[in-house]
Structure formats: C-alpha cells, structure tokens
Design a protein around this motif. Structure first.
Motif, PDB file in Angstrom:
ATOM      1  N   GLU A  66       0.940  -1.206   0.189  1.00 35.29           N
ATOM      2  CA  GLU A  66       0.059   0.012  -0.138  1.00 35.29           C
ATOM      3  C   GLU A  66       0.927   1.139   0.175  1.00 35.29           C
ATOM      4  O   GLU A  66       0.566   2.242  -0.716  1.00 35.29           O
ATOM      5  CB  GLU A  66      -0.920   0.240   1.159  1.00 35.29           C
ATOM      6  CG  GLU A  66      -2.184  -1.016   1.266  1.00 35.29           C
ATOM      7  CD  GLU A  66      -2.813  -0.872   2.700  1.00 35.29           C
ATOM      8  OE1 GLU A  66      -2.209  -0.387   3.366  1.00 35.29           O
ATOM      9  OE2 GLU A  66      -3.829  -1.785   2.731  1.00 35.29           O
ATOM     10  N   ASN A  67       1.877   1.216   0.839  1.00 40.88           N
ATOM     11  CA  ASN A  67       2.787   2.404   1.015  1.00 40.88           C
ATOM     12  C   ASN A  67       3.531   2.734  -0.325  1.00 40.88           C
ATOM     13  O   ASN A  67       3.928   3.621  -0.637  1.00 40.88           O
ATOM     14  CB  ASN A  67       3.542   2.505   2.252  1.00 40.88           C
ATOM     15  CG  ASN A  67       2.943   2.527   3.590  1.00 40.88           C
ATOM     16  OD1 ASN A  67       1.486   2.782   3.315  1.00 40.88           O
ATOM     17  ND2 ASN A  67       3.511   1.996   4.623  1.00 40.88           N
ATOM     18  N   ALA A  70       1.303   4.162  -2.834  1.00 39.02           N
ATOM     19  CA  ALA A  70       0.982   5.633  -2.620  1.00 39.02           C
ATOM     20  C   ALA A  70       2.195   6.416  -2.738  1.00 39.02           C
ATOM     21  O   ALA A  70       2.107   7.737  -3.251  1.00 39.02           O
ATOM     22  CB  ALA A  70       0.453   5.602  -1.332  1.00 39.02           C
ATOM     23  N   TYR A  74       2.965   9.452  -5.891  1.00 40.07           N
ATOM     24  CA  TYR A  74       2.990  10.886  -5.645  1.00 40.07           C
ATOM     25  C   TYR A  74       4.397  11.331  -5.426  1.00 40.07           C
ATOM     26  O   TYR A  74       4.932  12.367  -5.174  1.00 40.07           O
ATOM     27  CB  TYR A  74       2.296  11.172  -4.296  1.00 40.07           C
ATOM     28  CG  TYR A  74       0.681  11.077  -4.554  1.00 40.07           C
ATOM     29  CD1 TYR A  74       0.137  12.317  -5.457  1.00 40.07           C
ATOM     30  CD2 TYR A  74       0.010  10.003  -4.039  1.00 40.07           C
ATOM     31  CE1 TYR A  74      -1.376  12.010  -5.467  1.00 40.07           C
ATOM     32  CE2 TYR A  74      -1.483  10.178  -4.186  1.00 40.07           C
ATOM     33  CZ  TYR A  74      -1.873  10.974  -4.773  1.00 40.07           C
ATOM     34  OH  TYR A  74      -3.144  10.663  -5.160  1.00 40.07           O
ATOM     35  N   LEU A  76       7.270  10.310  -3.955  1.00 41.13           N
ATOM     36  CA  LEU A  76       7.633  10.654  -2.558  1.00 41.13           C
ATOM     37  C   LEU A  76       8.663   9.393  -1.962  1.00 41.13           C
ATOM     38  O   LEU A  76       8.201   9.023  -1.181  1.00 41.13           O
ATOM     39  CB  LEU A  76       6.415  10.754  -1.691  1.00 41.13           C
ATOM     40  CG  LEU A  76       5.259  11.825  -1.876  1.00 41.13           C
ATOM     41  CD1 LEU A  76       4.116  11.640  -1.289  1.00 41.13           C
ATOM     42  CD2 LEU A  76       5.982  13.190  -1.755  1.00 41.13           C
ATOM     43  N   ALA A  79       9.254   9.476   1.591  1.00 37.91           N
ATOM     44  CA  ALA A  79       8.309   9.012   2.494  1.00 37.91           C
ATOM     45  C   ALA A  79       8.437   7.437   2.781  1.00 37.91           C
ATOM     46  O   ALA A  79       8.208   6.981   3.794  1.00 37.91           O
ATOM     47  CB  ALA A  79       6.867   9.180   2.076  1.00 37.91           C
ATOM     48  N   GLU A  82      11.313   6.834   4.638  1.00 36.83           N
ATOM     49  CA  GLU A  82      10.995   7.234   6.479  1.00 36.83           C
ATOM     50  C   GLU A  82      10.404   6.108   6.779  1.00 36.83           C
ATOM     51  O   GLU A  82      10.501   5.526   7.780  1.00 36.83           O
ATOM     52  CB  GLU A  82      10.140   8.330   6.274  1.00 36.83           C
ATOM     53  CG  GLU A  82       9.866   8.910   7.735  1.00 36.83           C
ATOM     54  CD  GLU A  82       8.859  10.257   7.488  1.00 36.83           C
ATOM     55  OE1 GLU A  82       9.718  11.504   7.253  1.00 36.83           O
ATOM     56  OE2 GLU A  82       7.866  10.044   7.559  1.00 36.83           O
TER      57      GLU A  82
ATOM     58  N   ILE B 151       0.493   6.628   5.402  1.00 40.60           N
ATOM     59  CA  ILE B 151       0.566   7.164   4.252  1.00 40.60           C
ATOM     60  C   ILE B 151      -0.069   6.281   3.031  1.00 40.60           C
ATOM     61  O   ILE B 151      -0.133   6.702   1.880  1.00 40.60           O
ATOM     62  CB  ILE B 151       2.094   7.233   3.781  1.00 40.60           C
ATOM     63  CG1 ILE B 151       2.831   6.040   4.022  1.00 40.60           C
ATOM     64  CG2 ILE B 151       2.631   8.368   4.514  1.00 40.60           C
ATOM     65  CD1 ILE B 151       4.337   6.121   3.588  1.00 40.60           C
ATOM     66  N   GLY B 152      -0.343   4.879   3.477  1.00 40.36           N
ATOM     67  CA  GLY B 152      -1.248   4.243   2.591  1.00 40.36           C
ATOM     68  C   GLY B 152      -2.353   4.661   2.023  1.00 40.36           C
ATOM     69  O   GLY B 152      -2.925   4.310   0.797  1.00 40.36           O
ATOM     70  N   LEU B 154      -2.973   7.718   1.054  1.00 41.04           N
ATOM     71  CA  LEU B 154      -2.696   8.896   0.436  1.00 41.04           C
ATOM     72  C   LEU B 154      -3.498   9.272  -0.747  1.00 41.04           C
ATOM     73  O   LEU B 154      -4.119  10.482  -0.897  1.00 41.04           O
ATOM     74  CB  LEU B 154      -1.306   9.209   0.306  1.00 41.04           C
ATOM     75  CG  LEU B 154      -0.806  10.470  -0.170  1.00 41.04           C
ATOM     76  CD1 LEU B 154      -0.794  11.775   0.654  1.00 41.04           C
ATOM     77  CD2 LEU B 154       0.546  10.430  -0.548  1.00 41.04           C
ATOM     78  N   GLU B 155      -3.726   8.508  -1.503  1.00 36.90           N
ATOM     79  CA  GLU B 155      -4.429   8.706  -2.707  1.00 36.90           C
ATOM     80  C   GLU B 155      -6.063   8.840  -2.663  1.00 36.90           C
ATOM     81  O   GLU B 155      -6.612   9.749  -2.872  1.00 36.90           O
ATOM     82  CB  GLU B 155      -4.473   7.445  -3.661  1.00 36.90           C
ATOM     83  CG  GLU B 155      -5.259   7.454  -4.977  1.00 36.90           C
ATOM     84  CD  GLU B 155      -5.055   6.190  -5.677  1.00 36.90           C
ATOM     85  OE1 GLU B 155      -5.495   5.218  -5.212  1.00 36.90           O
ATOM     86  OE2 GLU B 155      -5.194   6.391  -7.156  1.00 36.90           O
ATOM     87  N   VAL B 158      -6.100  12.508  -1.024  1.00 35.92           N
ATOM     88  CA  VAL B 158      -6.214  13.521  -2.264  1.00 35.92           C
ATOM     89  C   VAL B 158      -7.511  13.717  -2.749  1.00 35.92           C
ATOM     90  O   VAL B 158      -7.842  14.605  -3.231  1.00 35.92           O
ATOM     91  CB  VAL B 158      -4.917  13.304  -2.965  1.00 35.92           C
ATOM     92  CG1 VAL B 158      -4.916  14.246  -4.401  1.00 35.92           C
ATOM     93  CG2 VAL B 158      -3.499  13.535  -2.263  1.00 35.92           C
ATOM     94  N   HIS B 179       2.745  11.589   9.617  1.00 39.30           N
ATOM     95  CA  HIS B 179       3.644  11.615   8.463  1.00 39.30           C
ATOM     96  C   HIS B 179       3.596  12.841   7.556  1.00 39.30           C
ATOM     97  O   HIS B 179       4.022  12.962   6.304  1.00 39.30           O
ATOM     98  CB  HIS B 179       3.231  10.433   7.337  1.00 39.30           C
ATOM     99  CG  HIS B 179       3.385   9.148   7.996  1.00 39.30           C
ATOM    100  ND1 HIS B 179       4.800   8.641   8.026  1.00 39.30           N
ATOM    101  CD2 HIS B 179       2.798   8.351   8.486  1.00 39.30           C
ATOM    102  CE1 HIS B 179       4.979   7.749   8.460  1.00 39.30           C
ATOM    103  NE2 HIS B 179       3.752   7.176   8.961  1.00 39.30           N
ATOM    104  N   SER B 182       6.946  13.985   5.208  1.00 43.55           N
ATOM    105  CA  SER B 182       7.335  13.519   4.029  1.00 43.55           C
ATOM    106  C   SER B 182       6.389  13.713   3.078  1.00 43.55           C
ATOM    107  O   SER B 182       6.591  13.389   1.588  1.00 43.55           O
ATOM    108  CB  SER B 182       7.628  11.914   4.196  1.00 43.55           C
ATOM    109  OG  SER B 182       6.472  11.344   4.989  1.00 43.55           O
ATOM    110  N   VAL B 183       4.913  13.908   3.360  1.00 41.49           N
ATOM    111  CA  VAL B 183       3.777  14.015   2.465  1.00 41.49           C
ATOM    112  C   VAL B 183       3.423  15.500   2.459  1.00 41.49           C
ATOM    113  O   VAL B 183       2.363  15.636   1.739  1.00 41.49           O
ATOM    114  CB  VAL B 183       3.046  13.385   2.733  1.00 41.49           C
ATOM    115  CG1 VAL B 183       3.137  11.725   2.673  1.00 41.49           C
ATOM    116  CG2 VAL B 183       2.092  13.286   4.145  1.00 41.49           C
ATOM    117  N   ILE B 186       2.664  17.220  -1.086  1.00 34.04           N
ATOM    118  CA  ILE B 186       1.579  16.912  -1.835  1.00 34.04           C
ATOM    119  C   ILE B 186       0.371  17.278  -1.054  1.00 34.04           C
ATOM    120  O   ILE B 186      -0.563  17.942  -1.745  1.00 34.04           O
ATOM    121  CB  ILE B 186       1.320  15.281  -1.765  1.00 34.04           C
ATOM    122  CG1 ILE B 186       2.881  14.713  -2.646  1.00 34.04           C
ATOM    123  CG2 ILE B 186       0.393  14.799  -2.472  1.00 34.04           C
ATOM    124  CD1 ILE B 186       2.770  15.027  -4.130  1.00 34.04           C
TER     125      ILE B 186
END
Lengths: 144, 211
Positions: A66-67, A70, A74, A76, A79, A82, B151-152, B154-155, B158, B179, B182-183, B186
């Motif tokens: 998943e990460n 994502a 984008y 990243l 990220a 991290e 962060i999983g 994120l989509e 957005v 998080h 790092s994000v 965006i």
C-alpha cells in the motif's frame, strides 16, 4: 554494486502511471504470492517457524505494498524511506532476521513481474530492486 | 511542573490502571491544571511514549490498546465536562481521512477547538467519502480539520480533498498527522494549512478563519 545502489538517489520518476495502476490492480495477487513465499522459501524459514512472526510478516507485506503504491504515485521516495527506517526498528525489536526486508522486496519484485500482464513491470521492479539493494547496503554498513 | 505529572501518568498507564489515571486527571482538574496543558504536555507525550514502547516491543499490542482506550475515555470525559469559552461564531468539522482508523488525534483536536469556542462536529473515523462530502455540503463549516496517520491512504485522501475543495470553495481545509513531513508537499497543494502539532493546529484554525 551495493555501494552504487545505495548512493544513487531513490527515484520513482521512471514508473509510468499506467504500470503503477496495473500494480495496484494486482496488489492482492502480489501480496498472496509474497505470503506463499514466506511459507516455502528458505530465506524466510525463521519467520515461517514462528506464528507471530508470520502474522507480522503478512501484515508488513500488505502495508508495504500500500505504501509503495501511494509513495510511487505521488513521487515521494523520502516517504517510503522514512517508513522503512521505522519498519527496520519495529522488526528488529521483534527479532526478525536482518535480511527479511530485502527478502520481502525480492519476493514482491518477482511477483510483480509475474502478475503485471497489463503493463510493464520493469520500472516498478527496478525501484523495488533499488530499495532491496539500499536495505542490503544498510545491513552492510554502507548507509545509515 | 508537568514532567513529574507526566511520569506519574505514564507509570499508571503502563500498568493499565484506569482508576489511577482517571483519579490523576480529576486531581489535576481540582488543582486547575489547564486543559491545554493536560492535552499537549501529558496525554499526547504519554501516547507517544506508549506508541514507542509498542514499536520497540517493550509493550504488547494489548497493553498499547488498553492505554489508548484509557486516554480516549479521558478525552471523552473532558469533552463532556469542560466548560468552553464563549462561542467564536465559527464551525468546524473534524475527523479522519479515508482509510484511517486512528481517531484519537481527531478527538483531541475536536476538544481543543471546542474549548476555544468553536462549534464542533466530530465524525471520527470510517465515514464513506460520498457521505462525508454530502454532510460537509449540508453543514457548510468554516473549517474542515482532517487527521491522517498512515501514508497508505494518501490517494483516497487526495481524492477527498479535491472533491471537498470543489464543492466547498469557501470552507478552509486543514490537515495534520504523524507523516506530515514526508507527504507535506503533496497535501499542501490541496489544503489551506498543514498543522505541525496540535497547538499549531489550533492557532492555524484561528488564523485561517479570520482570527
């Protein structure tokens, strides 16, 4: 090779949107392939022998996929780095084998090649390979 | 004076001692400890400590959940029992981004804003995106305050922010979470402010909506 791989800045720029969408569509199959691999691969024998480690490994694979999606979508890379820094500590404190994370990347990379029939797996696999080499480099003390 | 209080609270929390934790909070209330200090200098650092203990395998997942539930109970108690300032005439909708199950941060910021005079609608976690957008359109809040940990998601976050922006052009949107570094770049494209801490979130909520 590990030195160069670790030194090269991690980038997701080469990954095409269409290919990444295909990766996302196939994420369940890729995860299942990784989980199956835990049970049979000698590299994961320590994990497979411990029910709690197996559960954590399966959950880790799911969250990583998943990460990765994502952060690649984008662009990243910082990220995902991290997250991996956190993951290394989390798994280390649970006595996971040091090479579990690079082993996971290798298994996911091979599954990506196997299941991305609707798109090219090359650029995604290259990014996973770069992450794998980066982890191996960290284990060897090439990077912190 | 908060370090000894924090240490005492963490010791009770690590033992899963609900009554001791609740009694400590009531004791501090009687001593007029400000809510802001309780939240930012005791409960949040205690949560960070408990989270680190779990990450480093010094405490199990059950102990981490027990501690989290104790703090949730305290935050809920404070929400029901703390007097708020005179209303500031502004409304805020608070909750988690899609796919985010960790709702404690949203509970905390909801309390903080409410105590500062905001009219708060707190929806928590696990609300389907279309329902959330429809509810926000109906309420027309001055501010939407969203929290994000993983962060999983994120989509979908957005996507939600894009839709909210399109249907609520006059509503300010703020996001915060662990998080954010790092994000941040965006998310910053889709919101009016990224909160770096709870205190920062309260300050930015005020400044975004006209002080």
């Amino acid at each position: 090779m590990p030195m160069e791989a670790v030194a090269a800045p991690l980038s997701f720029d080469a990954i095409g949107e269409k290919d990444l969408a295909a990766f996302h569509r196939q994420r369940e199959k890729i995860l299942t392939a990784f989980i199956d691999r835990i049970a049979v691969a000698p590299a994961f024998a320590d994990v497979a022998a411990d029910a709690e480690k197996t559960r954590i490994a399966q959950e880790t694979g799911k969250i990583f996929i998943e990460n990765f999606y994502a952060t690649a979508k984008y662009r990243l890379p910082a990220a995902i780095v991290e997250y991996l820094d956190w993951l290394r500590g989390y798994l280390g404190s649970r006595s996971f084998p040091e090479d579990f994370i690079p082993g996971m990347f290798s298994a996911i990379r091979h599954a990506t090649h196997a299941f991305l029939d609707d798109g090219s797996s090359d650029d995604i696999a290259a990014a996973l390979r770069q992450l794998e080499l980066r982890e191996k480099g960290i284990l060897q003390g090439d990077a912190a | 004076m908060t370090q000894p209080q924090l240490d005492t609270f963490i010791a009770a929390l690590e033992q899963g001692d609900r009554r001791r934790c609740f009694n400590l909070v009531r004791e501090w209330e009687q001593q007029k400890l400000p809510s802001d200090v309780l939240y930012n200098d005791i409960l949040i650092p205690a949560l960070v400590h408990i989270g680190s203990s779990w990450e480093q395998n010094r405490q199990g997942i059950v102990e981490e959940h027990v501690a989290t539930q104790i703090i949730k109970a305290i935050v809920a108690y404070k929400a029901a029992n703390t007097e708020t300032r005179e209303t500031n005439g502004k409304s805020v909708m608070v909750g988690c981004v899609p796919d985010e199950q960790h709702d404690l941060a949203s509970m905390l910021i909801a309390n903080m804003l409410e105590e500062n005079g905001w009219r708060v609608t707190h929806y928590g976690a696990s609300v389907p995106q279309p329902d959330l957008v429809a509810s926000a359109q109906r309420l027309q809040p001055d501010l939407l305050c969203l929290t994000m940990k993983s962060i999983g998601g994120l989509e979908s976050t957005v996507q939600l922010l894009t839709e909210l922006r399109s249907v609520l052009p006059d509503t300010k949107i703020m996001i915060g979470g662990t998080h954010m570094p790092s994000v941040r770049a965006i998310l910053a494209e889709h919101v009016d402010a990224v909160a770096d801490s709870f205190r920062d979130g309260v300050e930015k909520a005020e400044s975004l909506t006209g002080g």
